[in-house]
Design a protein around this motif. Structure first.
Motif, PDB file in Angstrom:
ATOM      1  N   ASN A   9       0.862  -1.179   0.000  1.00  0.00           N
ATOM      2  CA  ASN A   9       0.000   0.000   0.000  1.00  0.00           C
ATOM      3  C   ASN A   9       0.902   1.233   0.000  1.00  0.00           C
ATOM      4  O   ASN A   9       1.828   1.328   0.814  1.00  0.00           O
ATOM      5  CB  ASN A   9      -0.901  -0.020   1.233  1.00  0.00           C
ATOM      6  CG  ASN A   9      -1.921   1.077   1.219  1.00  0.00           C
ATOM      7  OD1 ASN A   9      -1.607   2.233   0.999  1.00  0.00           O
ATOM      8  ND2 ASN A   9      -3.153   0.713   1.460  1.00  0.00           N
ATOM      9  N   SER A  10       0.643   2.175  -0.870  1.00  0.00           N
ATOM     10  CA  SER A  10       1.508   3.354  -1.013  1.00  0.00           C
ATOM     11  C   SER A  10       1.435   4.317   0.166  1.00  0.00           C
ATOM     12  O   SER A  10       2.322   5.160   0.328  1.00  0.00           O
ATOM     13  CB  SER A  10       1.153   4.114  -2.292  1.00  0.00           C
ATOM     14  OG  SER A  10      -0.151   4.644  -2.200  1.00  0.00           O
ATOM     15  N   SER A  11       0.417   4.206   1.011  1.00  0.00           N
ATOM     16  CA  SER A  11       0.228   5.192   2.089  1.00  0.00           C
ATOM     17  C   SER A  11       1.423   5.290   3.032  1.00  0.00           C
ATOM     18  O   SER A  11       1.666   6.343   3.606  1.00  0.00           O
ATOM     19  CB  SER A  11      -1.050   4.901   2.873  1.00  0.00           C
ATOM     20  OG  SER A  11      -0.946   3.648   3.525  1.00  0.00           O
ATOM     21  N   ASP A  42       9.508  -2.051  -8.421  1.00  0.00           N
ATOM     22  CA  ASP A  42       8.622  -1.250  -7.577  1.00  0.00           C
ATOM     23  C   ASP A  42       7.718  -2.172  -6.782  1.00  0.00           C
ATOM     24  O   ASP A  42       6.967  -2.955  -7.361  1.00  0.00           O
ATOM     25  CB  ASP A  42       7.782  -0.308  -8.458  1.00  0.00           C
ATOM     26  CG  ASP A  42       6.699   0.408  -7.686  1.00  0.00           C
ATOM     27  OD1 ASP A  42       6.934   0.763  -6.521  1.00  0.00           O
ATOM     28  OD2 ASP A  42       5.611   0.614  -8.254  1.00  0.00           O
ATOM     29  N   ARG A  43       7.770  -2.059  -5.452  1.00  0.00           N
ATOM     30  CA  ARG A  43       6.990  -2.946  -4.587  1.00  0.00           C
ATOM     31  C   ARG A  43       5.543  -2.500  -4.412  1.00  0.00           C
ATOM     32  O   ARG A  43       4.769  -3.193  -3.786  1.00  0.00           O
ATOM     33  CB  ARG A  43       7.633  -3.034  -3.216  1.00  0.00           C
ATOM     34  CG  ARG A  43       8.940  -3.783  -3.049  1.00  0.00           C
ATOM     35  CD  ARG A  43       9.580  -4.323  -4.274  1.00  0.00           C
ATOM     36  NE  ARG A  43      10.800  -5.049  -3.945  1.00  0.00           N
ATOM     37  CZ  ARG A  43      12.021  -4.592  -4.125  1.00  0.00           C
ATOM     38  NH1 ARG A  43      12.227  -3.403  -4.653  1.00  0.00           N
ATOM     39  NH2 ARG A  43      13.059  -5.323  -3.800  1.00  0.00           N
ATOM     40  N   ILE A  44       5.177  -1.367  -4.972  1.00  0.00           N
ATOM     41  CA  ILE A  44       3.784  -0.925  -4.908  1.00  0.00           C
ATOM     42  C   ILE A  44       3.016  -1.486  -6.102  1.00  0.00           C
ATOM     43  O   ILE A  44       2.063  -2.238  -5.945  1.00  0.00           O
ATOM     44  CB  ILE A  44       3.684   0.616  -4.849  1.00  0.00           C
ATOM     45  CG1 ILE A  44       4.323   1.143  -3.554  1.00  0.00           C
ATOM     46  CG2 ILE A  44       2.220   1.064  -4.955  1.00  0.00           C
ATOM     47  CD1 ILE A  44       4.484   2.650  -3.496  1.00  0.00           C
ATOM     48  N   ALA A  45       3.421  -1.112  -7.310  1.00  0.00           N
ATOM     49  CA  ALA A  45       2.707  -1.525  -8.524  1.00  0.00           C
ATOM     50  C   ALA A  45       3.107  -2.917  -9.015  1.00  0.00           C
ATOM     51  O   ALA A  45       2.439  -3.486  -9.866  1.00  0.00           O
ATOM     52  CB  ALA A  45       2.936  -0.514  -9.637  1.00  0.00           C
ATOM     53  N   LEU A  46       4.208  -3.437  -8.488  1.00  0.00           N
ATOM     54  CA  LEU A  46       4.740  -4.744  -8.895  1.00  0.00           C
ATOM     55  C   LEU A  46       5.159  -4.743 -10.363  1.00  0.00           C
ATOM     56  O   LEU A  46       4.746  -5.568 -11.175  1.00  0.00           O
ATOM     57  CB  LEU A  46       3.742  -5.875  -8.617  1.00  0.00           C
ATOM     58  CG  LEU A  46       3.328  -6.042  -7.159  1.00  0.00           C
ATOM     59  CD1 LEU A  46       2.377  -7.224  -6.999  1.00  0.00           C
ATOM     60  CD2 LEU A  46       4.520  -6.176  -6.237  1.00  0.00           C
ATOM     61  N   ARG A  47       5.999  -3.762 -10.694  1.00  0.00           N
ATOM     62  CA  ARG A  47       6.585  -3.680 -12.032  1.00  0.00           C
ATOM     63  C   ARG A  47       7.910  -2.941 -11.888  1.00  0.00           C
ATOM     64  O   ARG A  47       8.153  -2.260 -10.902  1.00  0.00           O
ATOM     65  CB  ARG A  47       5.665  -2.959 -13.003  1.00  0.00           C
ATOM     66  CG  ARG A  47       5.364  -1.532 -12.602  1.00  0.00           C
ATOM     67  CD  ARG A  47       4.303  -0.902 -13.495  1.00  0.00           C
ATOM     68  NE  ARG A  47       4.015   0.424 -12.995  1.00  0.00           N
ATOM     69  CZ  ARG A  47       4.217   1.544 -13.655  1.00  0.00           C
ATOM     70  NH1 ARG A  47       4.693   1.506 -14.883  1.00  0.00           N
ATOM     71  NH2 ARG A  47       3.926   2.701 -13.123  1.00  0.00           N
ATOM     72  N   ILE A  75      14.126  -1.899  -0.051  1.00  0.00           N
ATOM     73  CA  ILE A  75      13.225  -2.113  -1.186  1.00  0.00           C
ATOM     74  C   ILE A  75      13.204  -0.841  -2.030  1.00  0.00           C
ATOM     75  O   ILE A  75      13.516   0.243  -1.542  1.00  0.00           O
ATOM     76  CB  ILE A  75      11.779  -2.462  -0.761  1.00  0.00           C
ATOM     77  CG1 ILE A  75      11.151  -1.296   0.022  1.00  0.00           C
ATOM     78  CG2 ILE A  75      11.739  -3.765   0.021  1.00  0.00           C
ATOM     79  CD1 ILE A  75       9.646  -1.408   0.206  1.00  0.00           C
ATOM     80  N   PHE A  76      12.805  -0.978  -3.285  1.00  0.00           N
ATOM     81  CA  PHE A  76      12.573   0.168  -4.151  1.00  0.00           C
ATOM     82  C   PHE A  76      11.074   0.410  -4.265  1.00  0.00           C
ATOM     83  O   PHE A  76      10.281  -0.534  -4.321  1.00  0.00           O
ATOM     84  CB  PHE A  76      13.103  -0.076  -5.567  1.00  0.00           C
ATOM     85  CG  PHE A  76      14.593  -0.072  -5.672  1.00  0.00           C
ATOM     86  CD1 PHE A  76      15.298   1.116  -5.599  1.00  0.00           C
ATOM     87  CD2 PHE A  76      15.279  -1.257  -5.844  1.00  0.00           C
ATOM     88  CE1 PHE A  76      16.684   1.130  -5.702  1.00  0.00           C
ATOM     89  CE2 PHE A  76      16.668  -1.258  -5.944  1.00  0.00           C
ATOM     90  CZ  PHE A  76      17.363  -0.064  -5.873  1.00  0.00           C
ATOM     91  N   ILE A  77      10.701   1.678  -4.314  1.00  0.00           N
ATOM     92  CA  ILE A  77       9.342   2.061  -4.657  1.00  0.00           C
ATOM     93  C   ILE A  77       9.442   3.107  -5.764  1.00  0.00           C
ATOM     94  O   ILE A  77      10.383   3.897  -5.799  1.00  0.00           O
ATOM     95  CB  ILE A  77       8.553   2.607  -3.443  1.00  0.00           C
ATOM     96  CG1 ILE A  77       9.268   3.776  -2.801  1.00  0.00           C
ATOM     97  CG2 ILE A  77       8.286   1.493  -2.439  1.00  0.00           C
ATOM     98  CD1 ILE A  77       8.433   4.531  -1.813  1.00  0.00           C
ATOM     99  N   THR A  82       0.995   5.415  -6.679  1.00  0.00           N
ATOM    100  CA  THR A  82       0.020   5.198  -5.613  1.00  0.00           C
ATOM    101  C   THR A  82      -0.949   4.059  -5.937  1.00  0.00           C
ATOM    102  O   THR A  82      -1.787   3.727  -5.122  1.00  0.00           O
ATOM    103  CB  THR A  82      -0.798   6.481  -5.341  1.00  0.00           C
ATOM    104  OG1 THR A  82      -1.441   6.883  -6.547  1.00  0.00           O
ATOM    105  CG2 THR A  82       0.097   7.593  -4.815  1.00  0.00           C
ATOM    106  N   ARG A  83      -0.814   3.475  -7.105  1.00  0.00           N
ATOM    107  CA  ARG A  83      -1.724   2.395  -7.498  1.00  0.00           C
ATOM    108  C   ARG A  83      -1.115   1.039  -7.159  1.00  0.00           C
ATOM    109  O   ARG A  83      -0.124   0.614  -7.759  1.00  0.00           O
ATOM    110  CB  ARG A  83      -2.031   2.472  -8.983  1.00  0.00           C
ATOM    111  CG  ARG A  83      -3.070   1.476  -9.385  1.00  0.00           C
ATOM    112  CD  ARG A  83      -3.556   1.728 -10.768  1.00  0.00           C
ATOM    113  NE  ARG A  83      -4.639   0.789 -11.050  1.00  0.00           N
ATOM    114  CZ  ARG A  83      -5.108   0.571 -12.235  1.00  0.00           C
ATOM    115  NH1 ARG A  83      -4.614   1.222 -13.265  1.00  0.00           N
ATOM    116  NH2 ARG A  83      -6.072  -0.281 -12.410  1.00  0.00           N
TER     117      ARG A  83
END
Length: 155
Positions: A9-11, A42-47, A75-77, A82-83
């Motif tokens: 979650n990006s929050s 990217d650990r938020i969008a998984l790409r 980790i990288f974000i 935010t998605r």
């Protein structure tokens, strides 16, 4: 057997977006520009973070449970993302190109199984781990760098 692969979650990270290097340093983070060879996942969008865009490298508690398996790692974000990536019964393409370490945990947050696999063969291992009734969830890590990549849950 149905499963869901979910990004973070990006929050927890949005306060870092657009901040200066001093602010990032206070949060043990660094901004890095992705190039064609970087492969920042990217650990938020998984790409992977697209070439020319920015990633934030930060230390993250991927396993916050109060057990011997409590864990933190870098980790990288993708800065500004935010998605949250959510994949239902599908392995995200960014996992298929990596050597993966997959760790099954039970409801008490203890590891009950662990294997290394090529990402292109991950789905068969997901099914094998989820067939064990005591598997509550699976963490996926980069086998080379040890970084947390995502969580897999039963659907």
């Amino acid at each position: 057997m149905a499963y869901t692969i979910r990004g973070l979650n990006s929050s927890a990270f949005t306060h870092l977006f657009g901040q200066d290097e001093n602010y990032l340093a206070r949060h043990l983070a660094r901004r890095m520009r992705a190039d064609k060879n970087s492969g920042f996942p990217d650990r938020i969008a998984l790409r992977d973070v697209p070439e020319g865009e920015y990633a934030i490298l930060i230390n993250h508690a991927y396993q916050p449970a109060e057990t011997p398996y409590f864990g933190r790692h870098a980790i990288f974000i993708h800065e500004g993302c935010t998605r949250q990536g959510v994949y239902q019964d599908e392995v995200p393409p960014y996992l298929t190109t990596r050597l993966l370490s997959m760790r099954a945990f039970n409801a008490a947050d203890m590891i009950i199984a662990a294997e290394v696999t090529q990402g292109s063969e991950a789905e068969s291992l997901i099914f094998q781990m989820l067939r064990q009734p005591e598997t509550a969830y699976i963490h996926v890590h980069s086998a080379r760098f040890g970084c947390y990549l995502c969580v897999i849950e039963r659907s």
